[in-house]
Motif scaffolding. Structure first.
Motif, PDB file in Angstrom:
ATOM      1  N   ILE A   1       0.878  -1.164   0.000  1.00 45.91           N
ATOM      2  CA  ILE A   1       0.000   0.000   0.000  1.00 45.91           C
ATOM      3  C   ILE A   1       0.919   1.218   0.000  1.00 45.91           C
ATOM      4  O   ILE A   1       1.828   1.301   0.818  1.00 45.91           O
ATOM      5  N   SER A   2       0.703   2.153  -0.905  1.00 42.66           N
ATOM      6  CA  SER A   2       1.614   3.292  -0.986  1.00 42.66           C
ATOM      7  C   SER A   2       1.489   4.188   0.243  1.00 42.66           C
ATOM      8  O   SER A   2       0.406   4.377   0.797  1.00 42.66           O
ATOM      9  N   ALA A   3       2.625   4.734   0.641  1.00 42.27           N
ATOM     10  CA  ALA A   3       2.650   5.662   1.772  1.00 42.27           C
ATOM     11  C   ALA A   3       1.807   6.890   1.458  1.00 42.27           C
ATOM     12  O   ALA A   3       1.114   7.416   2.331  1.00 42.27           O
ATOM     13  N   GLY A   4       1.839   7.344   0.202  1.00 43.22           N
ATOM     14  CA  GLY A   4       1.035   8.500  -0.194  1.00 43.22           C
ATOM     15  C   GLY A   4      -0.445   8.252  -0.017  1.00 43.22           C
ATOM     16  O   GLY A   4      -1.188   9.134   0.430  1.00 43.22           O
ATOM     17  N   LEU A   5      -0.895   7.058  -0.362  1.00 41.77           N
ATOM     18  CA  LEU A   5      -2.307   6.718  -0.172  1.00 41.77           C
ATOM     19  C   LEU A   5      -2.651   6.691   1.315  1.00 41.77           C
ATOM     20  O   LEU A   5      -3.685   7.221   1.724  1.00 41.77           O
ATOM     21  N   LEU A   6      -1.770   6.118   2.125  1.00 46.12           N
ATOM     22  CA  LEU A   6      -2.030   6.074   3.568  1.00 46.12           C
ATOM     23  C   LEU A   6      -2.095   7.472   4.164  1.00 46.12           C
ATOM     24  O   LEU A   6      -2.961   7.756   5.003  1.00 46.12           O
TER      25      LEU A   6
ATOM     26  N   HIS B   1       0.531  13.472   8.488  1.00 43.98           N
ATOM     27  CA  HIS B   1       1.290  13.939   7.318  1.00 43.98           C
ATOM     28  C   HIS B   1       2.691  13.342   7.258  1.00 43.98           C
ATOM     29  O   HIS B   1       3.446  13.657   6.342  1.00 43.98           O
ATOM     30  N   ASP B   2       3.046  12.497   8.203  1.00 42.12           N
ATOM     31  CA  ASP B   2       4.400  11.959   8.327  1.00 42.12           C
ATOM     32  C   ASP B   2       4.592  10.767   7.375  1.00 42.12           C
ATOM     33  O   ASP B   2       4.099   9.668   7.631  1.00 42.12           O
TER      34      ASP B   2
ATOM     35  N   MET C   1      -9.451   5.565  -5.489  1.00 38.42           N
ATOM     36  CA  MET C   1      -9.866   6.869  -6.003  1.00 38.42           C
ATOM     37  C   MET C   1      -9.217   8.026  -5.244  1.00 38.42           C
ATOM     38  O   MET C   1      -9.096   9.111  -5.783  1.00 38.42           O
ATOM     39  N   LEU C   2      -8.780   7.790  -4.024  1.00 36.79           N
ATOM     40  CA  LEU C   2      -8.139   8.857  -3.260  1.00 36.79           C
ATOM     41  C   LEU C   2      -6.714   9.118  -3.720  1.00 36.79           C
ATOM     42  O   LEU C   2      -6.184  10.186  -3.481  1.00 36.79           O
ATOM     43  N   ARG C   3      -6.093   8.177  -4.384  1.00 37.25           N
ATOM     44  CA  ARG C   3      -4.696   8.334  -4.780  1.00 37.25           C
ATOM     45  C   ARG C   3      -4.463   9.556  -5.641  1.00 37.25           C
ATOM     46  O   ARG C   3      -3.456  10.212  -5.539  1.00 37.25           O
ATOM     47  N   THR C   4      -5.383   9.830  -6.545  1.00 37.70           N
ATOM     48  CA  THR C   4      -5.145  10.917  -7.488  1.00 37.70           C
ATOM     49  C   THR C   4      -6.151  12.039  -7.329  1.00 37.70           C
ATOM     50  O   THR C   4      -6.225  12.917  -8.172  1.00 37.70           O
TER      51      THR C   4
ATOM     52  N   ALA D   1       7.281   9.016   6.775  1.00 40.57           N
ATOM     53  CA  ALA D   1       8.056   7.926   7.370  1.00 40.57           C
ATOM     54  C   ALA D   1       7.135   6.992   8.158  1.00 40.57           C
ATOM     55  O   ALA D   1       7.262   5.769   8.067  1.00 40.57           O
ATOM     56  N   ARG D   2       6.205   7.574   8.894  1.00 35.54           N
ATOM     57  CA  ARG D   2       5.246   6.744   9.642  1.00 35.54           C
ATOM     58  C   ARG D   2       4.339   5.986   8.679  1.00 35.54           C
ATOM     59  O   ARG D   2       3.991   4.829   8.920  1.00 35.54           O
ATOM     60  N   ALA D   3       3.967   6.625   7.593  1.00 37.63           N
ATOM     61  CA  ALA D   3       3.119   5.963   6.594  1.00 37.63           C
ATOM     62  C   ALA D   3       3.865   4.788   5.962  1.00 37.63           C
ATOM     63  O   ALA D   3       3.280   3.721   5.737  1.00 37.63           O
ATOM     64  N   ARG D   4       5.167   4.966   5.699  1.00 31.34           N
ATOM     65  CA  ARG D   4       5.957   3.860   5.136  1.00 31.34           C
ATOM     66  C   ARG D   4       6.043   2.697   6.123  1.00 31.34           C
ATOM     67  O   ARG D   4       5.953   1.528   5.724  1.00 31.34           O
ATOM     68  N   ARG D   5       6.216   3.015   7.403  1.00 31.67           N
ATOM     69  CA  ARG D   5       6.264   1.941   8.403  1.00 31.67           C
ATOM     70  C   ARG D   5       4.930   1.195   8.473  1.00 31.67           C
ATOM     71  O   ARG D   5       4.909  -0.032   8.597  1.00 31.67           O
ATOM     72  N   LEU D   6       3.831   1.926   8.374  1.00 29.86           N
ATOM     73  CA  LEU D   6       2.527   1.260   8.364  1.00 29.86           C
ATOM     74  C   LEU D   6       2.388   0.398   7.110  1.00 29.86           C
ATOM     75  O   LEU D   6       1.914  -0.737   7.186  1.00 29.86           O
ATOM     76  N   SER D   7       2.807   0.902   5.978  1.00 29.95           N
ATOM     77  CA  SER D   7       2.754   0.127   4.738  1.00 29.95           C
ATOM     78  C   SER D   7       3.529  -1.180   4.874  1.00 29.95           C
ATOM     79  O   SER D   7       3.042  -2.248   4.476  1.00 29.95           O
ATOM     80  N   GLU D   8       4.727  -1.092   5.447  1.00 30.82           N
ATOM     81  CA  GLU D   8       5.546  -2.293   5.654  1.00 30.82           C
ATOM     82  C   GLU D   8       4.855  -3.278   6.593  1.00 30.82           C
ATOM     83  O   GLU D   8       4.860  -4.485   6.350  1.00 30.82           O
ATOM     84  N   ALA D   9       4.260  -2.772   7.662  1.00 26.79           N
ATOM     85  CA  ALA D   9       3.567  -3.638   8.626  1.00 26.79           C
ATOM     86  C   ALA D   9       2.362  -4.316   7.970  1.00 26.79           C
ATOM     87  O   ALA D   9       2.122  -5.510   8.176  1.00 26.79           O
ATOM     88  N   LEU D  10       1.611  -3.557   7.176  1.00 30.32           N
ATOM     89  CA  LEU D  10       0.455  -4.137   6.487  1.00 30.32           C
ATOM     90  C   LEU D  10       0.907  -5.230   5.519  1.00 30.32           C
ATOM     91  O   LEU D  10       0.295  -6.304   5.447  1.00 30.32           O
ATOM     92  N   GLY D  11       1.975  -4.956   4.775  1.00 34.44           N
ATOM     93  CA  GLY D  11       2.489  -5.943   3.834  1.00 34.44           C
ATOM     94  C   GLY D  11       2.972  -7.204   4.520  1.00 34.44           C
ATOM     95  O   GLY D  11       2.703  -8.321   4.058  1.00 34.44           O
ATOM     96  N   HIS D  12       3.678  -7.043   5.625  1.00 34.36           N
ATOM     97  CA  HIS D  12       4.181  -8.202   6.366  1.00 34.36           C
ATOM     98  C   HIS D  12       3.024  -9.039   6.901  1.00 34.36           C
ATOM     99  O   HIS D  12       3.038 -10.259   6.787  1.00 34.36           O
TER     100      HIS D  12
END
Length: 136
Positions: free
Chosen positions: A4-9, A63-64, A98-101, A66-77
């Motif tokens: 899941i992209s950090a930007g989407l999160l 808006h962080d 639809m929120l991505r863009t 880095a935190r979004a990337r950590r959540l993405s990694e946790a979701l993927g794992h």
């Protein structure tokens, strides 16, 4: 499953798209907080973390990146080890796409002379290749 992209999160965590974004954040929270399925866990291999700590951290600072990337990694794992979670996360991602863009609108402007090369106008392109044969 792709991450899941950090930007989407971040978009969902910050309430992008108003009520729709808030609802998606609530749904993700319920999904993350549900009990993990054992999956391939054995006594030697514990059930992976749920991602609750990473979700809470992003909720505190939406808006962080880095935190979004950590959540993405946790979701993927967790998705790797929990088939039920993986299926529900895939459904959530479909709803969140639809929120991505933005809100679905696109505006294209070309100005300033002749364009020498490919010009695409549209929205949400993927798998585009400009390496075609010469002179095409």
């Amino acid at each position: 499953m792709d991450p899941i992209s950090a930007g989407l999160l971040v978009a969902v965590a910050t309430g992008a798209a108003g009520e729709a974004g808030r609802q998606l954040w609530d749904v993700l929270g319920r999904l993350v907080r549900r009990a993990p399925e054992p999956g391939d866990a054995t006594p030697d291999t514990p059930v992976p973390a749920t991602g609750e700590a990473e979700l809470a951290a992003l909720d505190e600072a939406p808006h962080d990146m880095a935190r979004a990337r950590r959540l993405s990694e946790a979701l993927g794992h967790r998705a790797v080890h929990d088939p039920g979670f993986r299926a529900e996360l895939a459904q959530w991602r479909q709803q969140a796409r639809m929120l991505r863009t933005g809100d679905g609108e696109t505006s294209n402007t070309i100005s300033g002379g002749v364009q020498h090369g490919p010009v695409l106008q549209g929205r949400d392109f993927s798998e585009i290749n400009f390496n075609g044969p010469q002179g095409a």
